[in-house]
Design an enzyme around this catalytic site. Structure first.
Site, mmCIF file in Angstrom:
data_model
loop_
_atom_site.group_PDB
_atom_site.id
_atom_site.type_symbol
_atom_site.label_atom_id
_atom_site.label_comp_id
_atom_site.label_asym_id
_atom_site.label_seq_id
_atom_site.Cartn_x
_atom_site.Cartn_y
_atom_site.Cartn_z
ATOM 1 N N HIS A 86 2.113 -33.786 11.328
ATOM 2 C CA HIS A 86 1.665 -33.349 10.000
ATOM 3 C C HIS A 86 0.515 -34.303 9.642
ATOM 4 C CE1 HIS A 86 1.554 -31.774 6.058
ATOM 5 N NE2 HIS A 86 2.811 -31.918 5.676
ATOM 6 N N ARG A 104 3.640 -28.781 -1.775
ATOM 7 C CA ARG A 104 2.504 -29.682 -1.872
ATOM 8 C C ARG A 104 1.346 -29.305 -0.943
ATOM 9 N NH1 ARG A 104 7.011 -31.948 -3.431
ATOM 10 N NH2 ARG A 104 7.778 -30.754 -1.675
ATOM 11 N N THR A 105 1.650 -29.079 0.333
ATOM 12 C CA THR A 105 0.575 -28.903 1.318
ATOM 13 C C THR A 105 -0.214 -27.622 1.036
ATOM 14 O OG1 THR A 105 2.055 -29.991 2.877
ATOM 15 C CG2 THR A 105 0.086 -28.967 3.784
ATOM 16 N N ARG A 128 0.638 -23.771 9.105
ATOM 17 C CA ARG A 128 1.964 -24.418 9.205
ATOM 18 C C ARG A 128 2.875 -23.466 9.979
ATOM 19 N NH1 ARG A 128 5.415 -27.359 4.522
ATOM 20 N NH2 ARG A 128 3.883 -28.950 5.071
ATOM 21 N N LYS A 168 6.480 -6.964 11.653
ATOM 22 C CA LYS A 168 6.524 -5.709 12.423
ATOM 23 C C LYS A 168 6.310 -5.973 13.912
ATOM 24 C CE LYS A 168 4.080 -3.721 8.548
ATOM 25 N NZ LYS A 168 2.722 -3.281 8.228
HETATM 26 N N1 CP Z 1 5.066 -33.188 2.267
HETATM 27 C C1 CP Z 1 5.044 -31.851 2.477
HETATM 28 O O1 CP Z 1 4.617 -31.365 3.528
HETATM 29 O O2 CP Z 1 5.499 -31.112 1.426
HETATM 30 P P1 CP Z 1 5.568 -29.520 1.417
HETATM 31 O O3 CP Z 1 6.546 -29.101 2.483
HETATM 32 O O4 CP Z 1 5.999 -29.137 0.032
HETATM 33 O O5 CP Z 1 4.191 -29.002 1.751
#
Ligand code: CP
Length: 314
Positions: A136, A58-59, A108, A86
């Site tokens: 998040h 999603r993100t 992320r 590497k």
């Molecule tokens: N909710 C969420 O962060 O989903 P993903 O890990 O798929 O991005």
């Protein structure tokens, strides 16, 4: 009010006014996303790089869609096929991408604090797309936007967050933001997945599913974050489902108009039974749609730091 920061790193940093401004900006983008033609020229000529060191559905996808809808050049960097394999350091990787004149990094990483470290070592704007079990923030914003749309407010709502609280960056960002906006938060989960000390958060630790659900306006179910647990913290998923999973019968305990949320990915039959996940009180796909609007708002505010009005977005 405006958003005058270089980065968006976490809900813990932000004031209630800044969070509300981000939500109001995202709401404007929801309206753009309803149009037949969704693309606007706001970030034409800007470059957004998605830097993901952990998997995402999603993100990552919604940040890419958000960048493209704003006409930014959007590039996806995947750690597993990069020179980090590497031995290149995190900072060197970021410095190299900065040298390509990027405008926003969406990052992320599996380590709590890694995204802040990157932000401190680059002049490029940085959005935290999830760091370890820390925060998040765009997930919290899309959760709040969905709640505000469905309930008309956030202040005074009774919000239950149920599941693996300890290892959830979603829970941490949600609770920070909900505290700031005046919601009443209660949490519940297995003792091995509930923080021993809940401070600095202002929320109530429940001792039963019934207590967690009683009178709840919003129920947020979380998956077990196996990837962040050192060892398995529960006897079996079947037992977890029995005691901590949301069934239609348990949903009856909550307010009759309660909505059910989940950040995804859902483990059907574990924390959320399929008939609950697919019922009309579940707003999981609304959360996903709002994720695009929230990420458009974040990229608009950080990628357009030289100014520009949202009215000009179209
Ligand atoms: N909710 C969420 O962060 O989903 P993903 O890990 O798929 O991005």
């Amino acid at each position: 009010m405006s958003y005058n920061r270089k980065d968006l790193l976490g809900m813990s940093d932000l004031s209630a006014e800044e969070i509300t401004y981000l939500l109001d900006t995202a709401q404007t983008f929801c309206e753009i996303n309803e149009r037949d033609v969704k693309k606007v020229p706001t970030l034409k000529g800007r470059t957004v790089i998605n830097v993901f060191f952990e998997p995402s559905t999603r993100t990552r996808t919604s940040f890419e869609i958000a960048g493209k809808r704003l006409s930014a050049d959007t590039i996806n960097f995947t750690a597993s096929s990069s020179s980090t394999t590497k031995g290149e350091t995190l900072i060197d990787t970021v410095k190299n991408m900065e040298a390509m004149h990027s405008d926003v990094f969406v990052v992320r990483h599996s380590y709590s604090g890694a995204v802040k470290l990157i932000a401190e070592n680059t002049d490029t704007a940085v959005v935290n797309a999830g760091d370890g079990l820390n925060e998040h923030p765009t997930q919290a914003l899309l959760d709040l936007l969905t709640i505000r749309q469905r309930k008309g407010k956030i202040k005074g709502l009774e919000i239950a967050i149920i599941g693996d609280i300890t290892h959830s960056r979603v829970a941490r960002s949600d609770i920070w933001a909900m505290n700031k906006l005046g919601a009443n938060v209660r949490v519940y989960g297995p003792l091995t997945m509930l923080p021993k000390y809940i401070a600095p958060f202002n929320c109530r630790k429940c001792t039963s599913m019934e207590e967690a659900l009683e009178g709840a306006d919003v129920i947020i179910m979380l998956r077990i974050q196996h990837e962040r647990q050192g060892k398995l913290l529960l006897p079996s998923t079947r037992e977890y489902a029995k005691f901590f999973g949301l069934t239609n019968e348990k949903l009856e305990i909550a307010d009759k108009d309660a909505i059910v949320m989940h950040p995804g990915p859902i483990n059907r039959g574990v924390e959320l039974m399929t008939n609950v996940a697919d019922c009309n009180r579940a707003v999981v796909l609304d959360q996903v749609s709002n994720g695009v609007a929230v990420r458009m708002a974040a990229l608009y505010l950080l990628g357009n730091r030289k100014g520009g009005k949202i009215e000009n977005a179209s």
